[in-house]
Enzyme design. Structure first.
Site, PDB file in Angstrom:
ATOM      1  N   LYS A 221      -9.894   5.507  11.239  1.00  0.00           N
ATOM      2  CA  LYS A 221      -9.355   6.401  12.258  1.00  0.00           C
ATOM      3  C   LYS A 221     -10.118   7.724  12.327  1.00  0.00           C
ATOM      4  O   LYS A 221     -10.897   8.072  11.440  1.00  0.00           O
ATOM      5  CB  LYS A 221      -7.861   6.638  12.023  1.00  0.00           C
ATOM      6  CG  LYS A 221      -7.021   5.421  12.405  1.00  0.00           C
ATOM      7  CD  LYS A 221      -5.536   5.710  12.376  1.00  0.00           C
ATOM      8  CE  LYS A 221      -4.756   4.511  12.915  1.00  0.00           C
ATOM      9  NZ  LYS A 221      -3.295   4.730  12.852  1.00  0.00           N
ATOM     10  N   ARG A 255      -2.658  -1.391   6.405  1.00  0.00           N
ATOM     11  CA  ARG A 255      -3.054  -2.086   7.640  1.00  0.00           C
ATOM     12  C   ARG A 255      -4.522  -1.758   7.890  1.00  0.00           C
ATOM     13  O   ARG A 255      -4.876  -0.604   8.124  1.00  0.00           O
ATOM     14  CB  ARG A 255      -2.178  -1.626   8.812  1.00  0.00           C
ATOM     15  CG  ARG A 255      -2.483  -2.326  10.129  1.00  0.00           C
ATOM     16  CD  ARG A 255      -1.538  -1.832  11.219  1.00  0.00           C
ATOM     17  NE  ARG A 255      -1.793  -2.497  12.498  1.00  0.00           N
ATOM     18  CZ  ARG A 255      -2.675  -2.070  13.402  1.00  0.00           C
ATOM     19  NH1 ARG A 255      -3.376  -0.959  13.174  1.00  0.00           N
ATOM     20  NH2 ARG A 255      -2.863  -2.732  14.531  1.00  0.00           N
TER      21      ARG A 255
END
Length: 279
Positions: A221, A255
Site C-alpha cells: 500500500k 491479507r
C-alpha cells in the site's frame, strides 16, 4: 481463537495468510493481471501451495478514487470465478471482498466461506442480516465514505479512539444478531493519511480488547511505497517489514499479494516469540 469456515475450524491464534486475487481491471497493484481461467487458476494454485489459508476474491476495486462498478457487473465478474475455483480446488476457503449483500449471498450459495466487507455494513443495510442468516465469518473493516471520496475524509479527533468507538458499535450489533465469527480490519489506507496509517499500526494492539481476531491489510500500500519513494511493484521489502510489526502487535490474519514471503514472516515471528524476543 477459532472461526468456522464451511465446517472447518480455523485457529487464528496461529496467524494465517489470506492471498489476494483481484479480478478487477483497475486494482492498484495487480489490476488486469488475472483475466482468464488459466492465469486465475495458476495464481490460486500458487498461493495455496505457498501456504495461503484463504483466497480473497474481489471484483470491485476499492483503491482510492476507483470507478464505481454496478452490482450486475460485480456479479458478472465474480460468480464464474467462484465456480471455476470451487470446481478446480474444491477445498479452497474463499473469502469474498464485497460490500453488497446480494453479491455476498450469491457467492455464499456457490460455496464461498467468508465475507470481507470494506464498509462493515455501512454501504448496505442488509449485509449484517445476510451474514447472520448464513452464519459465516465476517470481516468488518473501518472506512469513511466510499472508495470514490474517502481520500477527503481523513479528519479524526483521535484515530484510535474513533476506531474503537466504531468497532464497539459494530461488534455489539453483530453479537445481537448472533454473528459468531467476527474479524476486525482497521482499514489501512481507507480514509487515512500516511501518518495516520503508521499511528494505527503502532497502536494496532489496542484493538485486541474486543476479543476477536485482527486482520492487517497493508500489502504494497501507499503508506509503504510513498514513504520509501517507490511504487507498488517495488514495495515487497517494505511490506514484509511492516508485516512483522503487525504480527508483533497482535495481527491474526495478513491479507497479502505475496503469500510465500508473508508465510516466512509468520514463521520467523513464531521463532522470535518462542525465544522470548519482543520487537
Amino acid at each position: 481463537m477459532t472461526i468456522n469456515c464451511r465446517g472447518n475450524l480455523i485457529d487464528l491464534t496461529d496467524p494465517k495468510i489470506m492471498g489476494i486475487l483481484n479480478i478487477t481491471p483497475d486494482s492498484f497493484y495487480d489490476g488486469g493481471k488475472f483475466k482468464n481461467s488459466r492465469t486465475i487458476l495458476q495464481q490460486v494454485e500458487k498461493m495455496l501451495l505457498e501456504g495461503a489459508t484463504f483466497i480473497d476474491i474481489g471484483a470491485y476495486s476499492s483503491r482510492p478514487g476507483a470507478e464505481h462498478v454496478s452490482e450486475d457487473e460485480e456479479l458478472h465478474r465474480i460468480l464464474p470465478i467462484i465456480n471455476l475455483i470451487i470446481q478446480e480446488f474444491p477445498e479452497t476457503l474463499i473469502s469474498v471482498d464485497t460490500f453488497r449483500s446480494k453479491v455476498a449471498q450469491k457467492c455464499l450459495q456457490l460455496g464461498a466461506a467468508m465475507i470481507n466487507d470494506i464498509s462493515a455494513g455501512n454501504l448496505d443495510e442488509h449485509m449484517f442480516d445476510t451474514i447472520a442468516s448464513n452464519q459465516v465469518p465476517y470481516i468488518m473493516m473501518h472506512m469513511k465514505g466510499t472508495p470514490q471520496n474517502m481520500k477527503e475524509l481523513t479528519n479524526y479527533g483521535n484515530i484510535m479512539k474513533d476506531l474503537r468507538y466504531f468497532f464497539s458499535q459494530k461488534v455489539a450489533l453483530a453479537r445481537e444478531l448472533k454473528i459468531n465469527d467476527i474479524i476486525i480490519d482497521p482499514g489501512f489506507g481507507f480514509a487515512k493519511s500516511t501518518q495516520q496509517n503508521f499511528q494505527l499500526l503502532a497502536h494496532f494492539n489496542l484493538l485486541k480488547t474486543f476479543g476477536v481476531p485482527l486482520l492487517a491489510g497493508i500489502s504494497r500500500k501507499s503508506m509503504i511505497y510513498k514513504t520509501v519513494h517507490s511504487n507498488p511493484s517495488k514495495a515487497l521489502n517494505g511490506t514484509t517489514a511492516l508485516h512483522m510489526i503487525a504480527l508483533q502487535n497482535g495481527a491474526n490474519l495478513l491479507r497479502v499479494h505475496d503469500v510465500k514471503e508473508a508465510v516466512e514472516c509468520v514463521l520467523l515471528h513464531k521463532e522470535l516469540e518462542a525465544n522470548g524476543i519482543s520487537l
